[in-house]
Write an enzyme that holds these catalytic residues in place. Structure first.
Site, short mmCIF file in Angstrom:
data_model
loop_
_atom_site.label_atom_id
_atom_site.label_comp_id
_atom_site.label_asym_id
_atom_site.label_seq_id
_atom_site.Cartn_x
_atom_site.Cartn_y
_atom_site.Cartn_z
N SER A 65 0.81 -1.23 0.00
CA SER A 65 0.00 0.00 0.00
C SER A 65 0.84 1.27 0.00
CB SER A 65 -0.93 0.01 1.22
OG SER A 65 -0.18 0.06 2.42
N ARG B 75 -2.20 -3.51 6.69
CA ARG B 75 -3.16 -3.42 7.80
C ARG B 75 -4.34 -2.52 7.43
NH1 ARG B 75 1.22 -1.67 12.02
NH2 ARG B 75 1.79 -0.61 10.09
N ASP C 278 -2.43 -8.66 8.88
CA ASP C 278 -1.42 -8.08 9.77
C ASP C 278 -0.31 -9.11 10.00
OD1 ASP C 278 0.05 -6.98 11.86
OD2 ASP C 278 -1.71 -6.15 12.86
N SER D 272 17.84 -5.71 5.05
CA SER D 272 18.27 -4.33 5.35
C SER D 272 19.77 -4.35 5.62
CB SER D 272 17.56 -3.82 6.62
OG SER D 272 18.23 -2.69 7.13
N TYR E 234 15.57 -5.55 15.34
CA TYR E 234 15.23 -5.46 13.91
C TYR E 234 16.38 -6.08 13.08
CZ TYR E 234 14.49 -2.87 9.45
OH TYR E 234 14.32 -2.50 8.13
#
Ligand code: NAP
Length: 253
Positions: free
Chosen positions: A24, A47, A70, A148, A161
């Protein structure tokens, strides 16, 4: 010769189907737009719906599927893959794009937050991969995990993370060994900083620091990360699997 997996060939009788998590906004949105323009059918979730997902549903009623899901509820990943199977009949490409960044020093991070970072960034993508890979074993496929540079370099405040993203890289390599025999390729893309909502609250001072440490002197764009992802979906990448490709303007070199 075995057929090529997930190569974006739109001439085959059955149109290729891409699953992109988090389509999105940000990189996911860019990918959805570019895959649709290249003739793919695209299924995505986030979501919340927004103007973009509504506009895509109206413009591509037969080729675009969005639903609410989700990452924090990993069981929803299986349900989503099942819906895609029912609606489009196959899955050729999975891009595990959606992720959750939360910056906090480990010493003060509550265990609930640790759980949620691991669930959102590692467990949910693994379960979505498992569900999609089962469909891909019939005809081959292509799995791309968005990692990442936090996975390969240390940065304060993102240790959990970083652990999840490094987990995703390790997952990709071992899975490439398991799925190669089904003509399913598995790679990860390792972006440096690029402009999106995720980096919108980087302070001007930190942005200058990042730019200063980056040989190319700037943050990347979602389109530049998407270019690398689309390379992996192209015929030029049919022999590429089990790799992590760093796209970061040189900040980790
Ligand atoms: N931006 C960077 O500099 C950077 C650098 C390295 C790696 N990455 C990685 O690149 C990927 C894309 O990042 P981005 O910057 O494009 O992110 P973004 O702009 O924040 O967009 C994230 C997308 O994922 C969805 N999403 C987030 N949390 C979700 C959840 N719990 N369940 C379902 N959907 C969820 C969002 O929609 P909703 O909020 O409506 O759910 C949105 O569509 C991520 O994996 C990120 O870790 C980003």
């Amino acid at each position: 010769m075995r057929p090529a997996a997930g190569d974006g060939d739109t001439q085959t009788p059955s149109r290729k189907v891409a699953v992109v998590s988090g389509g999105s906004r940000g990189l996911g949105r860019t990918l959805v737009e570019r895959l649709l323009a290249d003739g793919w059918r695209v299924a995505t979730f986030s979501r919340r719906a927004n103007e973009f997902t509504t506009a895509m549903s109206e413009a591509h009623p037969d080729d675009f599927h969005w639903e609410q899901a989700d990452l924090g509820e990993p069981e929803a990943m299986r349900a989503f893959a099942r819906t895609v199977g029912r609606r489009f009949g196959r899955t050729d490409l999975l891009v595990n794009n959606a992720g959750m960044l939360h910056q906090e020093l480990l010493l003060t991070t509550p265990s609930k937050r640790i759980d949620s970072l691991i669930t959102n960034n590692l467990t949910a993508p693994i379960l979505l991969t498992q569900a999609c890979a089962r469909l891909m074993t019939r005809h081959g496929g292509n799995i791309i995990n968005i990692s990442s540079i936090n996975a390969i370099r240390g940065f304060r405040g993102v240790s959990v993370y970083a652990a999840a993203k490094a987990g995703l890289d390790g997952f990709s390599r071992s899975l490439a060994r398991e799925l190669g025999a089904f003509n399913i390729r598995v790679n990860s893309i390792v972006p440096g900083f690029f402009d999106s909502d995720m980096t919108a609250d980087v302070t001007e001072r930190n942005r200058e620091r990042i730019q200063h440490r980056t040989p190319l002197g700037r943050l990347g764009t979602a389109d530049e990360i998407a270019d690398a992802i689309l390379f992996l979906t192209s015929a030029r990448a049919h022999f590429v699997t089990g790799q992590s490709i760093v796209i970061d303007g040189g900040i980790t070199c």
